[in-house]
Write an enzyme that holds these catalytic residues in place. Structure first.
Site, mmCIF file in Angstrom:
data_model
loop_
_atom_site.group_PDB
_atom_site.id
_atom_site.type_symbol
_atom_site.label_atom_id
_atom_site.label_comp_id
_atom_site.label_asym_id
_atom_site.label_seq_id
_atom_site.Cartn_x
_atom_site.Cartn_y
_atom_site.Cartn_z
ATOM 1 N N LYS A 192 0.756 -1.142 0.025
ATOM 2 C CA LYS A 192 0.019 0.042 0.011
ATOM 3 C C LYS A 192 0.805 1.538 -0.021
ATOM 4 C CE LYS A 192 -2.181 -1.138 3.892
ATOM 5 N NZ LYS A 192 -1.796 -2.468 4.239
ATOM 6 N N ARG A 267 -9.700 0.308 8.922
ATOM 7 C CA ARG A 267 -9.163 -0.878 9.180
ATOM 8 C C ARG A 267 -10.474 -1.589 9.878
ATOM 9 N NH1 ARG A 267 -3.239 -0.019 9.094
ATOM 10 N NH2 ARG A 267 -2.281 -1.896 9.013
ATOM 11 N N ARG A 306 11.658 -6.713 4.558
ATOM 12 C CA ARG A 306 11.633 -5.554 4.958
ATOM 13 C C ARG A 306 11.965 -5.218 6.283
ATOM 14 N NH1 ARG A 306 5.504 -2.932 4.114
ATOM 15 N NH2 ARG A 306 5.201 -2.833 6.427
ATOM 16 N N ARG A 313 11.160 -1.771 10.949
ATOM 17 C CA ARG A 313 10.083 -1.704 11.761
ATOM 18 C C ARG A 313 10.047 -2.818 12.787
ATOM 19 N NH1 ARG A 313 4.826 -0.419 8.479
ATOM 20 N NH2 ARG A 313 3.897 -1.765 9.863
ATOM 21 N N ARG A 325 -0.897 -9.630 13.043
ATOM 22 C CA ARG A 325 -1.628 -8.529 12.107
ATOM 23 C C ARG A 325 -2.299 -9.026 11.062
ATOM 24 N NH1 ARG A 325 3.963 -6.071 10.611
ATOM 25 N NH2 ARG A 325 2.687 -4.462 9.376
HETATM 26 P P1 AMP Z 1 0.442 -0.151 8.970
HETATM 27 O O1 AMP Z 1 1.888 0.801 8.785
HETATM 28 O O2 AMP Z 1 -0.566 0.389 8.287
HETATM 29 O O3 AMP Z 1 1.034 -1.318 8.885
HETATM 30 O O4 AMP Z 1 0.232 0.146 10.521
HETATM 31 C C1 AMP Z 1 1.026 -0.284 11.717
HETATM 32 C C2 AMP Z 1 0.328 -0.336 12.873
HETATM 33 O O5 AMP Z 1 -0.189 0.825 13.043
HETATM 34 C C3 AMP Z 1 -0.850 -1.470 12.927
HETATM 35 O O6 AMP Z 1 -0.501 -2.770 12.996
HETATM 36 C C4 AMP Z 1 -1.800 -0.909 14.044
HETATM 37 O O7 AMP Z 1 -1.210 -1.194 15.111
HETATM 38 C C5 AMP Z 1 -1.467 0.651 13.994
HETATM 39 N N1 AMP Z 1 -2.609 1.259 13.057
HETATM 40 C C6 AMP Z 1 -2.395 1.724 11.637
HETATM 41 N N2 AMP Z 1 -3.199 2.037 11.127
HETATM 42 C C7 AMP Z 1 -4.622 1.953 12.009
HETATM 43 C C8 AMP Z 1 -5.969 1.861 11.957
HETATM 44 N N3 AMP Z 1 -6.458 2.285 11.028
HETATM 45 N N4 AMP Z 1 -6.651 1.522 13.152
HETATM 46 C C9 AMP Z 1 -6.000 0.945 14.002
HETATM 47 N N5 AMP Z 1 -4.885 0.911 14.038
HETATM 48 C C10 AMP Z 1 -3.899 0.901 13.191
#
Ligand code: AMP
Length: 374
Positions: A192, A267, A306, A313, A325
Site C-alpha cells: 500500500k 481498518r 523489509r 520496523r 496483524r
Molecule cells: P501499517 O503501517 O499500516 O502496517 O500500521 C502499523 C500499525 O499501526 C498497525 O499494526 C496498527 O497497530 C496501527 N494502525 C495503523 N492504522 C491503524 C488503523 N486504521 N486502526 C488501528 N490501528 C492502526
C-alpha cells in the site's frame, strides 16, 4: 471551463470538429446505401443531437426511429441493460443502421445487437460518433465511427454528466485535477505504501498513512505516540476513537487538497463509517477502495525481508507479530470488502508482480472511475 454539478470540464472538441466527424460518417454511409432506403435507429438519450445533424448531412431517402436502453450498475460487474423503448416495427427485410453517440466498453452495444438478432433485418450495422477503441472489448466490429477518442469522461453534444450538459454545442472532458479520494486496502506487506507513493505524484494527492502518523508520533514521544505504541508493538489495532480522531486531524490539515490516499485506514467497519461521515461533512466522498491482493506466505516473506533490511520496523521482524496483524486484518478489516461492495466502490487488484505492473493496474481502476457510465 464549465461546471456541471460538482465537476469541472474543459473544452475537448469544438463544434466544427464534431460536425466534420458527423459529416464523415454520413458520407461513408451514403456511399454504401444510396441504392436503398435504410432505417436509421438512434439510441436515446445521448444520440439525439448526432442523429439530427447526421440526417441533415444524409442526402438520400431514409427513415429514422429510436430505441432507448437504460443501464444499471448493480453489485455485480455484469450489469443489466433494460429496454425502455423497443425496436421499430416493420423492419423485416430492411437495412438497419444504429446511430450511437459513443461506444466505450461495448456493454450497451452488445445489448443492442442482441435486441436486433431476433428481428429479420436484411442487414444490421453500427455507426458511432465517438469510439473509445482503447477500452472497447466487445466482439462486434464497429462499422462506422466519426472519431476515436481517448478514455476520458466527456460531456456535451447530447452526452451528459448526471443528465446535465446535453445541450452544449462543444464537447468537454473532465478536468484532470478533480478531487479524487482513494482507500488503499490490503494485508500488511501488500504494498500500500509503495503504491501510494507513486499515485500521490501522479494525481497530486495527499497520502495519509495512519501507520506512518503513529510511528512519527512514537518517534517524537507525543501523547498520541505513547498511547499507540503498546498496541502497535503487539501488532494489535490501536482503538478506533484514537485513530478516527487522528485521521480527522490529518484531513483537516489539508483543506486545499486535490484528494487523499488513505493508506491503512479504515481498518474496521466503525472506521469506515467514521470516514464516510467525515467525507460527507466536508462535501467529499470516497471514490474507490482498491484492494491489493496477495497470499499470506508471500507477504510474510516480504515483511521479514523489509523488517530486517529496509523498514527496520519492529513489528515487521517477528513472525508471531506479523501473524497477529494478519489475524487482525482477517477478523476486523476483511469485512470492509462487503461494506465497500455495497457502495459499488470495491476494486480488487492482483498485488503480486513488478511494482510498475501493479501501479499500472491501479491506474486502470482510477481511469475507469473517470469514465463512469456513458
Ligand atoms: P501499517 O503501517 O499500516 O502496517 O500500521 C502499523 C500499525 O499501526 C498497525 O499494526 C496498527 O497497530 C496501527 N494502525 C495503523 N492504522 C491503524 C488503523 N486504521 N486502526 C488501528 N490501528 C492502526
Amino acid at each position: 471551463m464549465i461546471q456541471l454539478h460538482d465537476k469541472r470540464f474543459k473544452l475537448f472538441l469544438q463544434e466544427e470538429e464534431i460536425m466534420a466527424a458527423v459529416k464523415k460518417i454520413a458520407e461513408e454511409i451514403a456511399e454504401d446505401y444510396r441504392e436503398e432506403v435504410p432505417i436509421f435507429v438512434g439510441v436515446l438519450n445521448g444520440a439525439f443531437m448526432f442523429v439530427s445533424d447526421f440526417l441533415k448531412f444524409y442526402p438520400y431517402p431514409c427513415e429514422v426511429s429510436f430505441v432507448k436502453l437504460s443501464s444499471y450498475r448493480g453489485l455485480t460487474s455484469t450489469g443489466i441493460v433494460e429496454t425502455l423503448l423497443d425496436v421499430p416495427e416493420n423492419i423485416e427485410g430492411r437495412s438497419v443502421i444504429i446511430l450511437e453517440d459513443i461506444i466505450d466498453t461495448g456493454r450497451t452495444l452488445q445489448e443492442l445487437v442482441h435486441l436486433f438478432t431476433s428481428t429479420n433485418v436484411k442487414e444490421f450495422k453500427i455507426a458511432s460518433l465517438f469510439y473509445k477503441s482503447e477500452i472497447y472489448n466487445g466482439e462486434y466490429a464497429i462499422d462506422y465511427f466519426g472519431m476515436e477518442i481517448p478514455n476520458n469522461f466527456i460531456v456535451g453534444y447530447g452526452l451528459d454528466y448526471k443528465e446535465q450538459g446535453r445541450n452544449l454545442k462543444n464537447v468537454y472532458e473532465l478536468h484532470p485535477d478533480q478531487m479524487i479520494n482513494l482507500v488503499l486496502f490490503g494485508k500488511p506487506g501488500a504494498g500500500k505504501g509503495t503504491q501510494a507513493n507513486f499515485l500521490k505524484e501522479q494525481y497530486s494527492l495527499i497520502h495519509i498513512s495512519t501507520g506512518d502518523v503513529f510511528r512519527y508520533n512514537i518517534k517524537n514521544k507525543t501523547e498520541l505516540g505513547q498511547l499507540a505504541q503498546s498496541y502497535m508493538d503487539k501488532g494489535d489495532l490501536v482503538p478506533d476513537e484514537v485513530t478516527i480522531k487522528m485521521l480527522r486531524d490529518e484531513v483537516e490539515k489539508h483543506p486545499e487538497a486535490n484528494g487523499f490516499i488513505f493508506d491503512g485506514f479504515p481498518r474496521t467497519v466503525a472506521q469506515a463509517q467514521a470516514l464516510d461521515n467525515l467525507m460527507e461533512s466536508k462535501e467529499m466522498k470516497i471514490n474507490a477502495t482498491i484492494a491489493l491482493d496477495a497470499d499470506e506466505e508471500v507477504l510474510l516473506e516480504r515483511l521479514l525481508n523489509r523488517g530486517g533490511k529496509e523498514s527496520g520496523r519492529p513489528d515487521d521482524q517477528d513472525k508471531d507479530r506479523i501473524k497477529n496483524r494478519f489475524e487482525e486484518y482477517n477478523t476486523k478489516t476483511a469485512p470492509l470488502q462487503a461494506y465497500y461492495e455495497s457502495q459499488a466502490k470495491f476494486h480488487s487488484i492482483n498485488g503480486v508482480g513488478a511494482i510498475e505492473e501493479i501501479t499500472k493496474r491501479i491506474k486502470g481502476v482510477i481511469e475507469s472511475l473517470r469514465l463512469v457510465e456513458q
